[in-house]
Design a protein around this motif. Structure first.
Motif, PDB file in Angstrom:
ATOM      1  N   LEU A 162       9.294 -14.781  21.999  1.00  0.00           N
ATOM      2  CA  LEU A 162      10.436 -14.207  21.725  1.00  0.00           C
ATOM      3  C   LEU A 162      10.104 -14.007  19.724  1.00  0.00           C
ATOM      4  N   PHE A 163       9.408 -14.603  19.676  1.00  0.00           N
ATOM      5  CA  PHE A 163       8.829 -14.580  18.231  1.00  0.00           C
ATOM      6  C   PHE A 163       8.094 -13.558  17.819  1.00  0.00           C
ATOM      7  N   PHE A 164       6.748 -13.414  19.144  1.00  0.00           N
ATOM      8  CA  PHE A 164       5.880 -12.690  19.135  1.00  0.00           C
ATOM      9  C   PHE A 164       6.308 -11.312  19.337  1.00  0.00           C
ATOM     10  N   GLY A 165       7.872 -11.288  20.276  1.00  0.00           N
ATOM     11  CA  GLY A 165       7.890 -10.144  20.321  1.00  0.00           C
ATOM     12  C   GLY A 165       8.642  -9.304  19.202  1.00  0.00           C
ATOM     13  N   ALA A 166       9.633 -10.268  17.940  1.00  0.00           N
ATOM     14  CA  ALA A 166      10.027  -9.904  16.691  1.00  0.00           C
ATOM     15  C   ALA A 166       9.157  -9.263  16.025  1.00  0.00           C
ATOM     16  N   PHE A 167       8.130 -10.003  16.017  1.00  0.00           N
ATOM     17  CA  PHE A 167       6.357 -10.256  15.095  1.00  0.00           C
ATOM     18  C   PHE A 167       6.149  -8.962  15.408  1.00  0.00           C
ATOM     19  N   LEU A 168       5.588  -8.158  16.450  1.00  0.00           N
ATOM     20  CA  LEU A 168       5.155  -6.625  16.675  1.00  0.00           C
ATOM     21  C   LEU A 168       6.437  -5.542  16.720  1.00  0.00           C
ATOM     22  N   ILE A 169       7.626  -6.149  16.504  1.00  0.00           N
ATOM     23  CA  ILE A 169       8.574  -5.019  16.007  1.00  0.00           C
ATOM     24  C   ILE A 169       8.391  -4.746  14.545  1.00  0.00           C
ATOM     25  N   ALA A 170       8.113  -5.764  13.874  1.00  0.00           N
ATOM     26  CA  ALA A 170       8.035  -5.840  12.500  1.00  0.00           C
ATOM     27  C   ALA A 170       7.111  -5.240  12.085  1.00  0.00           C
ATOM     28  N   SER A 171       6.160  -5.437  12.769  1.00  0.00           N
ATOM     29  CA  SER A 171       4.417  -5.082  12.385  1.00  0.00           C
ATOM     30  C   SER A 171       4.187  -3.853  12.989  1.00  0.00           C
ATOM     31  N   LEU A 172       4.746  -2.929  13.494  1.00  0.00           N
ATOM     32  CA  LEU A 172       5.340  -1.188  14.334  1.00  0.00           C
ATOM     33  C   LEU A 172       5.969  -0.233  13.460  1.00  0.00           C
ATOM     34  N   THR A 173       7.375  -1.382  12.895  1.00  0.00           N
ATOM     35  CA  THR A 173       7.717  -0.335  11.985  1.00  0.00           C
ATOM     36  C   THR A 173       7.397  -0.370  10.266  1.00  0.00           C
ATOM     37  N   PHE A 174       6.986  -1.707  10.425  1.00  0.00           N
ATOM     38  CA  PHE A 174       6.140  -1.505   8.799  1.00  0.00           C
ATOM     39  C   PHE A 174       5.176  -0.730   8.731  1.00  0.00           C
ATOM     40  N   HIS A 175       4.506  -0.130  10.044  1.00  0.00           N
ATOM     41  CA  HIS A 175       3.222   0.557  10.518  1.00  0.00           C
ATOM     42  C   HIS A 175       3.652   2.281  10.406  1.00  0.00           C
ATOM     43  N   PHE A 176       4.957   2.591  10.817  1.00  0.00           N
ATOM     44  CA  PHE A 176       5.508   3.630  10.771  1.00  0.00           C
ATOM     45  C   PHE A 176       5.903   4.408   9.800  1.00  0.00           C
ATOM     46  N   ARG A 177       7.079   3.132   9.008  1.00  0.00           N
ATOM     47  CA  ARG A 177       7.207   3.326   7.396  1.00  0.00           C
ATOM     48  C   ARG A 177       6.068   3.575   6.567  1.00  0.00           C
ATOM     49  N   ILE A 178       4.907   2.738   6.520  1.00  0.00           N
ATOM     50  CA  ILE A 178       3.991   3.299   5.721  1.00  0.00           C
ATOM     51  C   ILE A 178       3.358   4.528   5.865  1.00  0.00           C
ATOM     52  N   LYS A 179       2.955   4.980   7.416  1.00  0.00           N
ATOM     53  CA  LYS A 179       2.486   6.215   7.938  1.00  0.00           C
ATOM     54  C   LYS A 179       3.162   7.457   7.136  1.00  0.00           C
ATOM     55  N   GLN A 180       4.852   7.103   6.738  1.00  0.00           N
ATOM     56  CA  GLN A 180       5.721   8.395   6.881  1.00  0.00           C
ATOM     57  C   GLN A 180       5.429   8.166   4.919  1.00  0.00           C
ATOM     58  N   SER A 181       5.933   6.756   4.493  1.00  0.00           N
ATOM     59  CA  SER A 181       6.024   6.890   2.661  1.00  0.00           C
ATOM     60  C   SER A 181       4.284   5.568   1.993  1.00  0.00           C
ATOM     61  N   PRO A 182       3.309   6.753   2.533  1.00  0.00           N
ATOM     62  CA  PRO A 182       1.663   5.754   2.473  1.00  0.00           C
ATOM     63  C   PRO A 182       2.701   5.561   0.495  1.00  0.00           C
ATOM     64  N   THR A 183       1.735   4.193   0.163  1.00  0.00           N
ATOM     65  CA  THR A 183       1.477   4.040  -0.667  1.00  0.00           C
ATOM     66  C   THR A 183       0.649   4.365  -1.709  1.00  0.00           C
ATOM     67  N   VAL A 184       0.012   3.536  -3.234  1.00  0.00           N
ATOM     68  CA  VAL A 184      -0.875   4.786  -3.471  1.00  0.00           C
ATOM     69  C   VAL A 184      -2.436   3.036  -3.529  1.00  0.00           C
ATOM     70  N   GLU A 185      -2.264   2.062  -3.146  1.00  0.00           N
ATOM     71  CA  GLU A 185      -2.927   1.005  -2.704  1.00  0.00           C
ATOM     72  C   GLU A 185      -3.599   1.344  -0.906  1.00  0.00           C
ATOM     73  N   SER A 186      -2.204   2.358  -0.644  1.00  0.00           N
ATOM     74  CA  SER A 186      -2.596   2.391   0.680  1.00  0.00           C
ATOM     75  C   SER A 186      -3.875   3.925   1.308  1.00  0.00           C
ATOM     76  N   LYS A 187      -3.355   4.430   0.280  1.00  0.00           N
ATOM     77  CA  LYS A 187      -4.591   5.664   0.101  1.00  0.00           C
ATOM     78  C   LYS A 187      -5.859   5.469  -0.532  1.00  0.00           C
ATOM     79  N   LYS A 188      -5.915   4.077  -1.577  1.00  0.00           N
ATOM     80  CA  LYS A 188      -7.713   4.377  -2.102  1.00  0.00           C
ATOM     81  C   LYS A 188      -8.099   2.965  -1.740  1.00  0.00           C
ATOM     82  N   THR A 189      -7.680   2.586  -0.366  1.00  0.00           N
ATOM     83  CA  THR A 189      -8.218   1.422   0.014  1.00  0.00           C
ATOM     84  C   THR A 189      -8.281   1.952   1.709  1.00  0.00           C
ATOM     85  N   MET A 190      -8.021   3.227   2.159  1.00  0.00           N
ATOM     86  CA  MET A 190      -8.525   4.049   3.308  1.00  0.00           C
ATOM     87  C   MET A 190     -10.195   4.244   3.062  1.00  0.00           C
TER      88      MET A 190
END
Length: 288
Positions: A162-190
């Motif tokens: 249950l908790f691992f499933g919730a963790f994966l959802i949280a991870s994938l949601t964050f990944h999708f959001r940062i790809k749509q709205s990358p932060t300056v730091e995320s671009k700088k560290t790529m």
């Protein structure tokens, strides 16, 4: 201590497989110990302890080859091998919060970062306690306690899923959001033009997905095993243990050797600025 009320194993535990995996886990755990000392990555302490659990667990399983009626050896190898993945999960939970903080992307997290580690690690601790209690009950040596212990473990595994499933959802949601709205730091560290995989936060997230998937596979296997009971098909065939537990857990440790979070979060050609470093320290203090 011995038991004559029921058969602990429906087979003679394989000496060769147990020794082989004890050695393999010793090697990868030694590498993790070196990485831990070199990088001071406290959030990976549970992961390191999980490796030690595996070493002792498979060493005990090797001993069971010579004494397959000892409930002490049975309990030791069952508990340690069963509980190690919950320790891996605890470190992986902490890594996601640190990645989010490192990238200045707290606003993109579906769960407030200050609560993320506490929520998921609390669920992991609950799963750990339930599985440990179930294993302890099973080791008493009676058929009734065996059944009760198995269902307590099943409950612990369900909590973990249950908790691992919730963790994966949280991870994938964050990944999708940062790809749509990358932060300056995320671009700088790529790090661009890296093959065969990016050696930055994207590669680390990918490694976390792989590790999470392997833990899920292993947890489902264990859930089926204990739900079937002591006379089930899965528990009576040792090959399942080595394919779906030993091999997958060893692969998890090797993957995190190759994608150790400290390489991305502390170095990799980019040093985080003071505000990022402060955020990482705060998250580490909360996770301890």
């Amino acid at each position: 201590m011995t038991s004559s009320t029921y058969v602990l194993y429906d087979y003679i535990p394989s000496l060769g497989c147990a020794v082989a995996f004890a050695i393999l886990f010793s090697v990868t755990t030694a590498v993790h110990l070196f990485q831990r000392i070199r990088t001071h990555a406290k959030y990976f302490n549970p992961f390191l302890v999980g490796g030690i659990f595996q070493i002792i667990g498979y060493a005990a399983r090797a001993a069971a080859h010579f004494n397959d009626k000892s409930t002490t050896v049975y309990a030791l190898q069952t508990l340690l091998i069963l509980l190690a993945p919950t320790l891996y999960a605890a470190s992986i939970y902490m890594v996601l919060g640190r990645i989010i903080t490192f990238l200045h992307a707290q606003h993109l997290s579906v769960i407030p970062v200050k609560w993320m580690t506490k929520i998921f690690v609390s669920g992991d601790i609950l799963s750990f306690l339930l599985q440990g209690a179930g294993g302890g009950i099973m080791s008493s040596g009676s058929s009734n306690s065996l059944k009760i212990g198995q269902w307590v473990i099943v409950t612990g595994l369900c909590v973990q899923l249950l908790f691992f499933g919730a963790f994966l959802i949280a991870s994938l949601t964050f990944h999708f959001r940062i790809k749509q709205s990358p932060t300056v730091e995320s671009k700088k560290t790529m790090h661009r033009h890296q093959r065969p995989w990016p050696q930055d936060w994207r590669g680390l997230l990918g490694a976390c997905y792989l590790v999470s998937g392997l833990i899920l596979v292993r947890s489902v296997y264990r859930l089926i095993e204990f739900a079937q009971g002591n006379d089930g098909y899965v528990i009576s065939h040792e090959a399942f243990l080595y394919v779906f537990d030993a091999a997958t857990m060893f692969l998890i440790m090797v993957v995190m050797n190759l994608f150790h979070p400290s390489v991305v979060l502390r170095s990799g050609g980019h040093q985080p600025d003071e505000s990022v470093e402060l955020g990482l320290r705060t998250e580490e203090q909360e996770s301890e």
